[in-house]
Scaffold this active site. Structure first.
Site, short mmCIF file in Angstrom:
data_model
loop_
_atom_site.label_atom_id
_atom_site.label_comp_id
_atom_site.label_asym_id
_atom_site.label_seq_id
_atom_site.Cartn_x
_atom_site.Cartn_y
_atom_site.Cartn_z
N CYS A 118 40.17 33.07 48.82
CA CYS A 118 39.61 33.87 48.66
C CYS A 118 41.10 34.94 48.08
CB CYS A 118 38.49 34.72 49.31
SG CYS A 118 36.83 33.79 49.21
N SER A 123 38.91 36.58 44.47
CA SER A 123 37.16 37.39 44.89
C SER A 123 36.95 38.00 46.26
CB SER A 123 36.24 35.69 45.26
OG SER A 123 34.96 35.69 45.58
#
Length: 276
Positions: free
Chosen positions: A157, A178
């Site tokens: 991420c 994200s």
């Protein structure tokens, strides 16, 4: 108001007010009961934290500094991909029977590459350049290795850090594909603020600005009521962050090398469900 609280509230209000829901899409994440975990999101959020002004930790709820640092050291210092090397249990859902999360995170930082100066992994290359090539515009790490994605339990991420020296000040950009705003946003901000402090100290620099770039900033459906309650909480003064000034070797930092003075966050009783 703590600047970290202010930024977090601004982000969440923007997502809830102007975000886009994915309820019409088939999504990968799910809840423990098997229900799809849908989100409302905003694309392309950029936040700036001046580390000279305050340490960017939330006061409207507690962020557990020591546990966040444990994970940071697991990835950046131990360069491990096995949860048996990690004190907490936040990675348990993604580990196999041997504790491995595959070729992810610390695994990627540990891979050595050949340079004219010798073989170095990504972390050691950053440390070398900050001391020997501070004017370089090439001081960065990237763990989003397409060749190994199929062998990762979870795609990274927070996947890239770019370091930049201006005078005697170390600034950095954290790139994140994200971001689960409730469960992970301030957690990551705190971790990478600490990393900038660490890198600056061992390189003879002072920490400057952390810029956090989030491609997909989202709030999960079951997190919305919790976020709405947090938005009503009053901010408290930011605490004072301190680092053990005697540590001059990046690999000698421990969780106890960092302290917060005056950290008095608002009570927070909600249990945060985590989408898998």
């Amino acid at each position: 108001m703590s600047r970290a609280d202010e930024i977090f509230k601004e982000n969440c209000r923007e997502i809830l007010t102007h975000g886009v829901w994915d309820t019409d899409q088939a999504v990968r994440p799910h809840w423990d009961d098997g229900t799809p975990a849908h989100t409302v999101k905003k694309f392309g959020i950029v936040n700036r934290y001046n580390l000279q002004e305050e340490f960017p930790i939330l006061t409207i709820r507690r962020t557990y500094l020591k546990t966040a640092i444990d994970e940071l050291l697991w990835i950046w210092q131990k360069k491990s991909n096995n949860i048996h090397d990690l004190r907490g249990h936040i990675w348990d859902s993604w580990a196999d029977e041997n504790g491995s999360i595959g070729k992810a995170y610390g695994y990627q930082l540990a891979v050595k590459h050949h340079y004219p100066e010798g073989d170095m992994d990504q972390v050691d290359r950053v440390l070398y350049d900050l001391k020997h090539n501070p004017a370089s515009r090439r001081i960065l790490t990237n763990i989003y290795n397409f060749e190994d994605l199929h062998e990762m339990a979870l795609y990274p991420c927070a996947y890239s850090m770019t370091f930049n020296v201006s005078g005697n000040t170390l600034n950095a950009i954290l790139n994140q594909r994200s971001q689960d705003m409730l469960a992970a946003n301030n957690w990551n901000v705190v971790q990478y603020a600490v990393l900038v402090h660490m890198m600056a100290q061992v390189s003879g620099l002072v920490p400057g600005e952390l810029v956090h770039v989030i491609a997909d900033a989202h709030i999960y459906d079951r997190h919305v009521p919790i976020i709405e309650k947090l938005l009503e909480k009053e901010s408290r003064p930011a605490p004072t962050f301190s680092i053990d000034k005697s540590v001059q070797d990046f690999y000698q930092f421990t969780r106890d090398s960092f302290q917060l003075e005056g950290y008095d966050p608002q009570p927070f009783e909600d249990k945060i469900p985590v989408a898998i």
